[in-house]
Scaffold this motif. Structure first.
Motif, mmCIF file in Angstrom:
data_model
loop_
_atom_site.group_PDB
_atom_site.id
_atom_site.type_symbol
_atom_site.label_atom_id
_atom_site.label_comp_id
_atom_site.label_asym_id
_atom_site.label_seq_id
_atom_site.Cartn_x
_atom_site.Cartn_y
_atom_site.Cartn_z
ATOM 1 N N GLY A 250 38.461 12.059 -15.154
ATOM 2 C CA GLY A 250 37.338 12.304 -14.256
ATOM 3 C C GLY A 250 36.022 12.562 -14.965
ATOM 4 N N GLN A 251 36.026 12.665 -16.285
ATOM 5 C CA GLN A 251 34.790 12.852 -17.042
ATOM 6 C C GLN A 251 34.410 11.505 -17.657
ATOM 7 N N ILE A 252 33.215 11.042 -17.321
ATOM 8 C CA ILE A 252 32.801 9.678 -17.660
ATOM 9 C C ILE A 252 31.368 9.696 -18.172
ATOM 10 N N ILE A 253 31.086 8.834 -19.142
ATOM 11 C CA ILE A 253 29.735 8.632 -19.649
ATOM 12 C C ILE A 253 29.422 7.143 -19.509
ATOM 13 N N GLU A 254 28.211 6.852 -19.067
ATOM 14 C CA GLU A 254 27.759 5.459 -19.002
ATOM 15 C C GLU A 254 26.452 5.353 -19.773
ATOM 16 N N VAL A 255 26.412 4.437 -20.746
ATOM 17 C CA VAL A 255 25.207 4.206 -21.539
ATOM 18 C C VAL A 255 24.960 2.699 -21.572
ATOM 19 N N ASP A 256 23.840 2.297 -21.018
ATOM 20 C CA ASP A 256 23.426 0.892 -21.020
ATOM 21 C C ASP A 256 24.517 -0.031 -20.458
ATOM 22 N N GLY A 257 25.163 0.397 -19.378
ATOM 23 C CA GLY A 257 26.170 -0.423 -18.719
ATOM 24 C C GLY A 257 27.569 -0.325 -19.295
ATOM 25 N N GLU A 258 27.737 0.381 -20.407
ATOM 26 C CA GLU A 258 29.057 0.589 -21.008
ATOM 27 C C GLU A 258 29.601 1.928 -20.539
ATOM 28 N N VAL A 259 30.855 1.951 -20.120
ATOM 29 C CA VAL A 259 31.470 3.160 -19.586
ATOM 30 C C VAL A 259 32.475 3.704 -20.604
ATOM 31 N N TYR A 260 32.434 5.021 -20.818
ATOM 32 C CA TYR A 260 33.310 5.674 -21.788
ATOM 33 C C TYR A 260 34.020 6.845 -21.116
ATOM 34 N N SER A 261 35.274 7.032 -21.477
ATOM 35 C CA SER A 261 36.039 8.189 -21.015
ATOM 36 C C SER A 261 37.081 8.519 -22.078
ATOM 37 N N TYR A 262 37.732 9.642 -21.933
ATOM 38 C CA TYR A 262 38.786 10.091 -22.857
ATOM 39 C C TYR A 262 38.291 10.112 -24.306
#
Length: 76
Positions: free
Chosen positions: A29-41
């Motif tokens: 449930g914790q997500i980062i989005e930078v310039d259209g790229e999504v990161y989690s875990y």
């Protein structure tokens, strides 16, 4: 909220760089989005950086707090 205090007269924000250092491992449930790229875990110590004009967002749909250290600077 907090605001960034600018001491110098900047004519553009294109040279402002931001880096988020994740202080704990990412949870579901914790997500980062930078310039259209999504990161989690992510793992504690992972870093995500962007210049001021790049679209970015941090989402926390978990029930736990997310801790990160954000560093903001000006590069030449």
């Amino acid at each position: 909220g907090s605001e960034m205090c600018i001491r110098d007269s900047l004519t553009t924000t294109d040279n402002i760089m931001r880096v988020a250092v994740m202080l704990e491992d990412g949870l579901p449930g914790q997500i980062i989005e930078v310039d259209g790229e999504v990161y989690s875990y992510w793992e504690a110590g992972d870093c995500f950086g962007w210049v001021d004009s790049v679209p970015h967002a941090f989402y926390n749909f978990s029930t736990a707090n997310r801790y990160a250290m954000q560093i903001t600077g000006i590069f030449k």
